[in-house]
Write a protein that holds these residues in place. Structure first.
Motif, PDB file in Angstrom:
ATOM      1  N   ALA A 109       2.562   3.845  14.674  1.00 43.77           N
ATOM      2  CA  ALA A 109       3.122   2.565  14.235  1.00 43.77           C
ATOM      3  C   ALA A 109       3.536   1.717  15.437  1.00 43.77           C
ATOM      4  N   GLU A 110       4.095   2.346  16.452  1.00 41.81           N
ATOM      5  CA  GLU A 110       4.452   1.617  17.672  1.00 41.81           C
ATOM      6  C   GLU A 110       3.213   1.021  18.324  1.00 41.81           C
ATOM      7  N   GLN A 111       2.142   1.788  18.386  1.00 40.71           N
ATOM      8  CA  GLN A 111       0.893   1.289  18.975  1.00 40.71           C
ATOM      9  C   GLN A 111       0.363   0.084  18.202  1.00 40.71           C
ATOM     10  N   HIS A 112       0.488   0.132  16.884  1.00 41.09           N
ATOM     11  CA  HIS A 112      -0.002  -0.948  16.017  1.00 41.09           C
ATOM     12  C   HIS A 112       1.002  -2.095  15.900  1.00 41.09           C
ATOM     13  N   GLU A 113       2.204  -1.879  16.425  1.00 46.50           N
ATOM     14  CA  GLU A 113       3.291  -2.851  16.276  1.00 46.50           C
ATOM     15  C   GLU A 113       3.477  -3.247  14.811  1.00 46.50           C
ATOM     16  N   HIS A 114       3.458  -2.228  13.974  1.00 48.88           N
ATOM     17  CA  HIS A 114       3.581  -2.422  12.526  1.00 48.88           C
ATOM     18  C   HIS A 114       4.236  -1.161  11.971  1.00 48.88           C
ATOM     19  N   HIS A 115       5.350  -1.312  11.298  1.00 45.66           N
ATOM     20  CA  HIS A 115       6.163  -0.154  10.949  1.00 45.66           C
ATOM     21  C   HIS A 115       6.301   0.020   9.441  1.00 45.66           C
ATOM     22  N   PRO A 116       6.173   1.265   8.973  1.00 43.73           N
ATOM     23  CA  PRO A 116       6.201   1.532   7.536  1.00 43.73           C
ATOM     24  C   PRO A 116       7.613   1.615   6.970  1.00 43.73           C
ATOM     25  N   ASN A 117       7.694   1.428   5.677  1.00 44.99           N
ATOM     26  CA  ASN A 117       8.850   1.867   4.904  1.00 44.99           C
ATOM     27  C   ASN A 117       8.479   3.270   4.453  1.00 44.99           C
ATOM     28  N   ASN A 119      11.351  10.839   3.313  1.00 40.31           N
ATOM     29  CA  ASN A 119      10.965  12.242   3.448  1.00 40.31           C
ATOM     30  C   ASN A 119      11.970  13.092   2.694  1.00 40.31           C
ATOM     31  N   VAL A 120      11.454  13.958   1.826  1.00 42.30           N
ATOM     32  CA  VAL A 120      12.257  14.983   1.179  1.00 42.30           C
ATOM     33  C   VAL A 120      11.479  16.280   1.326  1.00 42.30           C
ATOM     34  N   TRP A 121      12.044  17.210   2.046  1.00 39.48           N
ATOM     35  CA  TRP A 121      11.490  18.508   2.374  1.00 39.48           C
ATOM     36  C   TRP A 121      10.045  18.421   2.830  1.00 39.48           C
ATOM     37  N   ASN A 122       9.064  18.677   1.972  1.00 44.28           N
ATOM     38  CA  ASN A 122       7.660  18.719   2.396  1.00 44.28           C
ATOM     39  C   ASN A 122       6.874  17.466   1.998  1.00 44.28           C
ATOM     40  N   THR A 123       7.562  16.433   1.544  1.00 50.55           N
ATOM     41  CA  THR A 123       6.904  15.242   1.016  1.00 50.55           C
ATOM     42  C   THR A 123       7.286  14.011   1.836  1.00 50.55           C
ATOM     43  N   VAL A 124       6.263  13.244   2.221  1.00 47.44           N
ATOM     44  CA  VAL A 124       6.466  11.986   2.934  1.00 47.44           C
ATOM     45  C   VAL A 124       5.831  10.885   2.094  1.00 47.44           C
ATOM     46  N   LYS A 125       6.623   9.890   1.729  1.00 46.19           N
ATOM     47  CA  LYS A 125       6.126   8.733   0.987  1.00 46.19           C
ATOM     48  C   LYS A 125       6.134   7.534   1.918  1.00 46.19           C
ATOM     49  N   ILE A 126       4.996   6.846   1.991  1.00 48.40           N
ATOM     50  CA  ILE A 126       4.861   5.700   2.888  1.00 48.40           C
ATOM     51  C   ILE A 126       4.478   4.468   2.082  1.00 48.40           C
ATOM     52  N   LEU A 166       0.870  -1.163   0.000  1.00 48.81           N
ATOM     53  CA  LEU A 166       0.000   0.000   0.000  1.00 48.81           C
ATOM     54  C   LEU A 166       0.912   1.218   0.000  1.00 48.81           C
ATOM     55  N   THR A 167       0.700   2.135  -0.906  1.00 47.83           N
ATOM     56  CA  THR A 167       1.560   3.319  -0.995  1.00 47.83           C
ATOM     57  C   THR A 167       0.725   4.592  -1.006  1.00 47.83           C
ATOM     58  N   ARG A 168       1.311   5.631  -0.432  1.00 47.23           N
ATOM     59  CA  ARG A 168       0.664   6.939  -0.467  1.00 47.23           C
ATOM     60  C   ARG A 168       1.728   8.010  -0.272  1.00 47.23           C
ATOM     61  N   THR A 169       1.538   9.133  -0.946  1.00 47.81           N
ATOM     62  CA  THR A 169       2.416  10.293  -0.811  1.00 47.81           C
ATOM     63  C   THR A 169       1.629  11.411  -0.146  1.00 47.81           C
ATOM     64  N   PHE A 170       2.226  12.013   0.876  1.00 43.17           N
ATOM     65  CA  PHE A 170       1.612  13.106   1.615  1.00 43.17           C
ATOM     66  C   PHE A 170       2.443  14.370   1.384  1.00 43.17           C
ATOM     67  N   ILE A 171       1.764  15.476   1.069  1.00 40.27           N
ATOM     68  CA  ILE A 171       2.437  16.748   0.802  1.00 40.27           C
ATOM     69  C   ILE A 171       2.033  17.752   1.889  1.00 40.27           C
ATOM     70  N   PHE A 172       3.030  18.486   2.401  1.00 37.05           N
ATOM     71  CA  PHE A 172       2.808  19.466   3.458  1.00 37.05           C
ATOM     72  C   PHE A 172       3.329  20.832   3.026  1.00 37.05           C
ATOM     73  N   LYS A 173       3.083  21.844   3.856  1.00 38.68           N
ATOM     74  CA  LYS A 173       3.540  23.199   3.537  1.00 38.68           C
ATOM     75  C   LYS A 173       5.057  23.316   3.580  1.00 38.68           C
ATOM     76  N   ASN A 174       5.686  22.576   4.508  1.00 38.12           N
ATOM     77  CA  ASN A 174       7.118  22.716   4.693  1.00 38.12           C
ATOM     78  C   ASN A 174       7.677  21.477   5.397  1.00 38.12           C
ATOM     79  N   PHE A 175       8.983  21.495   5.628  1.00 42.94           N
ATOM     80  CA  PHE A 175       9.655  20.365   6.262  1.00 42.94           C
ATOM     81  C   PHE A 175       9.157  20.131   7.681  1.00 42.94           C
TER      82      PHE A 175
END
Length: 77
Positions: A32-40, A43-50, A9-18
Motif C-alpha cells: 500500500a505504501e508503494q502504491h500510495e493508496h491505503h486500505p480500510n 483483522n480477527v484471528w485468522n481473517t483479514v477483511k479489506i 471493492l471488498t474481499r475477505t482473506f482466511i488464513f491458518k492462524n493469526f
C-alpha cells in the motif's frame, strides 16, 4: 474474489492462524505504501477483511483500487 459493494471493492482473506494473517497484513501494508493508496481493513484471528475505495475521488472505486486489489491478489496467491 473481490466484490463491488457500496462504492467499495471488498474481499475477505482466511488464513491458518493469526500469525499468517498478520504476516499478510504486513506485506499488504508495504505494498500500500508503494502504491500510495491505503486500505480500510480489519483483522480477527485468522481473517483479514479489506475494503478499497478512493477518498480523493469522492469515495468511489477507481483504477487505483483495482490496481491495488490485483497486487494484493498476487501476494495471496
Amino acid at each position: 474474489m473481490w466484490q463491488e459493494q457500496d462504492n467499495r471493492l471488498t474481499r475477505t482473506f482466511i488464513f491458518k492462524n493469526f500469525s499468517e494473517a498478520f504476516s499478510f497484513m504486513t506485506r499488504v501494508a508495504m505494498l500500500a505504501e508503494q502504491h500510495e493508496h491505503h486500505p480500510n481493513w480489519s483483522n480477527v484471528w485468522n481473517t483479514v477483511k479489506i475494503e478499497l475505495t478512493t477518498h480523493d475521488a469522492g469515495n468511489t472505486i477507481t483504477q487505483k483500487d483495482r490496481d491495488l486489489a490485483a497486487a494484493i491478489d498476487k501476494l495471496f496467491n
